[in-house]
Design an enzyme around this catalytic site. Sequence first.
Site, PDB file in Angstrom:
ATOM      1  N   MET A  94       0.847  -1.185   0.000  1.00  0.00           N
ATOM      2  CA  MET A  94       0.000   0.000   0.000  1.00  0.00           C
ATOM      3  C   MET A  94       0.886   1.240   0.000  1.00  0.00           C
ATOM      4  SD  MET A  94      -2.375  -1.435   3.100  1.00  0.00           S
ATOM      5  CE  MET A  94      -3.476  -0.022   3.164  1.00  0.00           C
ATOM      6  N   GLY A 181       1.047   4.314   4.373  1.00  0.00           N
ATOM      7  CA  GLY A 181       1.915   3.428   3.603  1.00  0.00           C
ATOM      8  C   GLY A 181       2.310   2.186   4.352  1.00  0.00           C
ATOM      9  N   SER A 182       2.111   1.027   3.777  1.00  0.00           N
ATOM     10  CA  SER A 182       2.314  -0.218   4.505  1.00  0.00           C
ATOM     11  C   SER A 182       2.077  -1.411   3.589  1.00  0.00           C
ATOM     12  CB  SER A 182       1.352  -0.250   5.693  1.00  0.00           C
ATOM     13  OG  SER A 182       0.089   0.256   5.292  1.00  0.00           O
ATOM     14  N   ARG A 183       1.753  -2.573   4.186  1.00  0.00           N
ATOM     15  CA  ARG A 183       1.434  -3.753   3.392  1.00  0.00           C
ATOM     16  C   ARG A 183       0.488  -4.652   4.175  1.00  0.00           C
ATOM     17  NH1 ARG A 183       6.686  -6.917   2.075  1.00  0.00           N
ATOM     18  NH2 ARG A 183       5.374  -8.733   1.609  1.00  0.00           N
TER      19      ARG A 183
END
Length: 212
Positions: A94, A181-183
């Site tokens: 993301m 922001g990440s996953r």
Amino acid sequence: MLTPYGRSTILKTTIFASAIAVTGLFFPPVSRAVLILSAAAILGFAFWFFRDPERTPAETGRVILAPADGRVILVEERDHPFTGSRSTLISIFMSPLNVHVNRIPQSGRIRHLQYHPGSFKMAFDHKSMEENERMDIGIESDSLKIFFSQVSGFIARRIVCPLRMDEAVEAGKRFGMIKFGSRVDIIIPQGSTPAVTIGGKTRAGETVIARW
């Protein structure tokens, strides 16, 4: 529509942006314009980041939906204690530009819920799956088990997950978010067929990432 998960951040940002704008009133015209426009940009980004559009699943039935907006960066077979041997891992990255509200990929009950403190590596680094701060979630239905993790990244350092053990959840419904922001890594059991490939785009609660 704005997500309620961002209310406190939006409130703080509004106060900060308002202070900048008010301060600008005491500066010469050019500086005043710069400060006011900067305040508007900061506030506009906050409202845009915490947007929460409605989503409708592309398919219903024997499907697993994407838990996050983003881009698929990994699809591989692996064993897992919750889903069993020869499961499939699908990782979604993301970016800060994506919608960050997460959605339930499969209806069932929460059977595993565990928070892990950790580091804050770049989310596209696959080591982040095990080394970064994360929230692990396992869902069990009559037909299958799935396991997924909200993983913090270098920028994202705030996981929101209000789920509770044994709570009944419905595919496509909102359940939390990861800020900035990440996953999200999701593991589906043997017998499920991935419907996405590396590089593919996903939309939470809408894109079918697997069928079973």
